[in-house]
Design a protein around this motif. Structure first.
Motif, PDB file in Angstrom:
ATOM      1  N   ARG A   3     -86.376 -82.161 -37.298  1.00 25.22           N
ATOM      2  CA  ARG A   3     -85.289 -81.177 -37.215  1.00 25.22           C
ATOM      3  C   ARG A   3     -85.229 -80.332 -38.476  1.00 25.22           C
ATOM      4  O   ARG A   3     -85.570 -80.794 -39.556  1.00 25.22           O
ATOM      5  CB  ARG A   3     -83.936 -81.889 -37.074  1.00 25.22           C
ATOM      6  CG  ARG A   3     -83.707 -82.578 -35.744  1.00 25.22           C
ATOM      7  CD  ARG A   3     -82.645 -83.648 -35.899  1.00 25.22           C
ATOM      8  NE  ARG A   3     -81.372 -83.094 -36.367  1.00 25.22           N
ATOM      9  CZ  ARG A   3     -80.407 -82.689 -35.550  1.00 25.22           C
ATOM     10  NH1 ARG A   3     -80.544 -82.780 -34.256  1.00 25.22           N
ATOM     11  NH2 ARG A   3     -79.286 -82.197 -36.044  1.00 25.22           N
ATOM     12  N   ALA A   5     -82.869 -76.616 -40.045  1.00 23.85           N
ATOM     13  CA  ALA A   5     -82.028 -75.450 -39.785  1.00 23.85           C
ATOM     14  C   ALA A   5     -82.887 -74.200 -39.969  1.00 23.85           C
ATOM     15  O   ALA A   5     -83.640 -74.098 -40.939  1.00 23.85           O
ATOM     16  CB  ALA A   5     -80.839 -75.427 -40.743  1.00 23.85           C
ATOM     17  N   CYS A   6     -82.808 -73.268 -39.043  1.00 25.19           N
ATOM     18  CA  CYS A   6     -83.621 -72.043 -39.110  1.00 25.19           C
ATOM     19  C   CYS A   6     -83.327 -71.287 -40.408  1.00 25.19           C
ATOM     20  O   CYS A   6     -82.176 -71.120 -40.792  1.00 25.19           O
ATOM     21  CB  CYS A   6     -83.310 -71.153 -37.910  1.00 25.19           C
ATOM     22  SG  CYS A   6     -84.094 -69.533 -38.009  1.00 25.19           S
ATOM     23  N   CYS A   9     -81.369 -67.829 -38.963  1.00 25.21           N
ATOM     24  CA  CYS A   9     -80.073 -67.843 -38.273  1.00 25.21           C
ATOM     25  C   CYS A   9     -79.327 -69.162 -38.444  1.00 25.21           C
ATOM     26  O   CYS A   9     -78.204 -69.306 -37.973  1.00 25.21           O
ATOM     27  CB  CYS A   9     -80.260 -67.544 -36.789  1.00 25.21           C
ATOM     28  SG  CYS A   9     -81.053 -68.885 -35.878  1.00 25.21           S
ATOM     29  N   ASN A  10     -79.973 -70.146 -39.078  1.00 24.79           N
ATOM     30  CA  ASN A  10     -79.306 -71.426 -39.372  1.00 24.79           C
ATOM     31  C   ASN A  10     -79.111 -72.316 -38.158  1.00 24.79           C
ATOM     32  O   ASN A  10     -78.515 -73.384 -38.286  1.00 24.79           O
ATOM     33  CB  ASN A  10     -77.965 -71.183 -40.073  1.00 24.79           C
ATOM     34  CG  ASN A  10     -77.865 -71.993 -41.350  1.00 24.79           C
ATOM     35  OD1 ASN A  10     -78.889 -72.305 -41.959  1.00 24.79           O
ATOM     36  ND2 ASN A  10     -76.663 -72.353 -41.734  1.00 24.79           N
ATOM     37  N   LYS A  11     -79.589 -71.893 -37.000  1.00 27.46           N
ATOM     38  CA  LYS A  11     -79.491 -72.764 -35.820  1.00 27.46           C
ATOM     39  C   LYS A  11     -80.502 -73.912 -35.990  1.00 27.46           C
ATOM     40  O   LYS A  11     -81.565 -73.731 -36.561  1.00 27.46           O
ATOM     41  CB  LYS A  11     -79.832 -71.936 -34.578  1.00 27.46           C
ATOM     42  CG  LYS A  11     -79.470 -72.639 -33.282  1.00 27.46           C
ATOM     43  CD  LYS A  11     -79.848 -71.751 -32.084  1.00 27.46           C
ATOM     44  CE  LYS A  11     -79.740 -72.530 -30.769  1.00 27.46           C
ATOM     45  NZ  LYS A  11     -80.765 -73.561 -30.627  1.00 27.46           N
ATOM     46  N   ILE A  12     -80.115 -75.104 -35.500  1.00 36.35           N
ATOM     47  CA  ILE A  12     -81.011 -76.263 -35.650  1.00 36.35           C
ATOM     48  C   ILE A  12     -82.227 -76.125 -34.718  1.00 36.35           C
ATOM     49  O   ILE A  12     -82.070 -75.908 -33.514  1.00 36.35           O
ATOM     50  CB  ILE A  12     -80.254 -77.580 -35.332  1.00 36.35           C
ATOM     51  CG1 ILE A  12     -79.103 -77.793 -36.332  1.00 36.35           C
ATOM     52  CG2 ILE A  12     -81.209 -78.779 -35.369  1.00 36.35           C
ATOM     53  CD1 ILE A  12     -79.544 -78.018 -37.759  1.00 36.35           C
ATOM     54  N   CYS A  26     -88.295 -70.017 -34.027  1.00 35.63           N
ATOM     55  CA  CYS A  26     -86.917 -70.374 -33.672  1.00 35.63           C
ATOM     56  C   CYS A  26     -86.620 -69.845 -32.274  1.00 35.63           C
ATOM     57  O   CYS A  26     -86.912 -68.697 -31.959  1.00 35.63           O
ATOM     58  CB  CYS A  26     -85.961 -69.775 -34.698  1.00 35.63           C
ATOM     59  SG  CYS A  26     -84.231 -69.894 -34.241  1.00 35.63           S
ATOM     60  N   ALA A  28     -83.747 -69.242 -30.992  1.00 36.84           N
ATOM     61  CA  ALA A  28     -82.619 -68.325 -30.990  1.00 36.84           C
ATOM     62  C   ALA A  28     -83.022 -66.939 -31.499  1.00 36.84           C
ATOM     63  O   ALA A  28     -82.695 -65.933 -30.886  1.00 36.84           O
ATOM     64  CB  ALA A  28     -81.485 -68.885 -31.833  1.00 36.84           C
ATOM     65  N   CYS A  29     -83.758 -66.870 -32.629  1.00 35.69           N
ATOM     66  CA  CYS A  29     -84.013 -65.561 -33.236  1.00 35.69           C
ATOM     67  C   CYS A  29     -85.492 -65.240 -33.354  1.00 35.69           C
ATOM     68  O   CYS A  29     -85.859 -64.132 -33.740  1.00 35.69           O
ATOM     69  CB  CYS A  29     -83.344 -65.474 -34.609  1.00 35.69           C
ATOM     70  SG  CYS A  29     -84.191 -66.465 -35.862  1.00 35.69           S
TER      71      CYS A  29
END
Ligand SMILES: [Zn+2]
Length: 212
Positions: A3, A5-6, A9-12, A26, A28-29
């Protein structure tokens, strides 16, 4: 499971162990992230068996080892004690005897012997306090010198060999010299003498390094 954090964007981001140490986009981004290494299963079982903190995750202290004093050189220590007691006996004898001449010489000589013994013990103590082996779950750091603060360190991932050298008496007193060599350069890079329970220290370092 690995795991992280991106970075963007800091999403895991969560991926399987097979993607540990690899670049992953990532979800998300779309930012490309370098994932941390997956835990080494054999290393994890070794650290678990010894009740040690895991090799992955944040760096944390595992063990601080200082050279032993009395155990490393029991005869030298005993000789210091004999000199100290004999010196003090000379002082007492000299002061309690009222005759002139020899008693005064005995008191002065005894005082000097006792002072030298105490000074020598003090220097010895400072020497043992100024050397240390700091073992974390990531690396081993060797500190030497009270004032100079010279340090050398080896990252556990790079340790090729951990050696314990003990003389016959050192084996009986359970002290010894510990040597660490890394895959980076030839020869031993860290060597520290008079380590108490050197086999236990070796086991702990072995638990954190890749074996085989
Ligand atoms: Zn992202």
């Amino acid at each position: 499971m690995v795991r992280k954090a991106c970075d963007n964007c800091n999403k895991i981001i969560q991926v399987g162990d097979e993607l540990g140490g690899q670049k992953v986009a990532c979800e998300a981004c779309g930012d490309i992230n370098l994932m941390p290494d997956a835990p080494d299963p054999s290393r994890a079982s070794r650290t678990d068996a010894l009740g040690l903190p895991p090799d992955h995750g944040p760096e944390q202290a595992v063990l601080l080892v200082r050279p032993a004093m009395v155990r490393a050189r029991p005869l030298v220590f005993f000789a210091h004690l004999v000199a100290l007691v004999a010196g003090l006996a000379g002082v007492v004898f000299g002061l309690l005897t009222s005759a002139a001449g020899f008693p005064i010489v005995a008191a002065v000589a005894g005082g000097l012997v006792a002072l030298v013994a105490v000074g020598s013990l003090g220097v010895w103590k400072i020497k043992t306090l100024s050397a240390a082996l700091e073992i974390t779950n990531k690396r081993t750091v060797h500190r030497k010198g009270l004032l100079s603060k010279a340090t050398s360190e080896v990252v556990h991932d790079n340790i090729r060999n951990v050696q314990v050298t003990q003389s016959f008496w050192e084996r009986i007193w359970r002290v010894g010299t510990l040597g660490l060599s890394s895959s980076g350069q030839d020869g031993i890079e860290i060597e520290i003498a008079d380590i108490p329970d050197p086999e236990r220290v070796r086991k702990i370092i072995d638990a954190y390094r890749p074996l085989g």
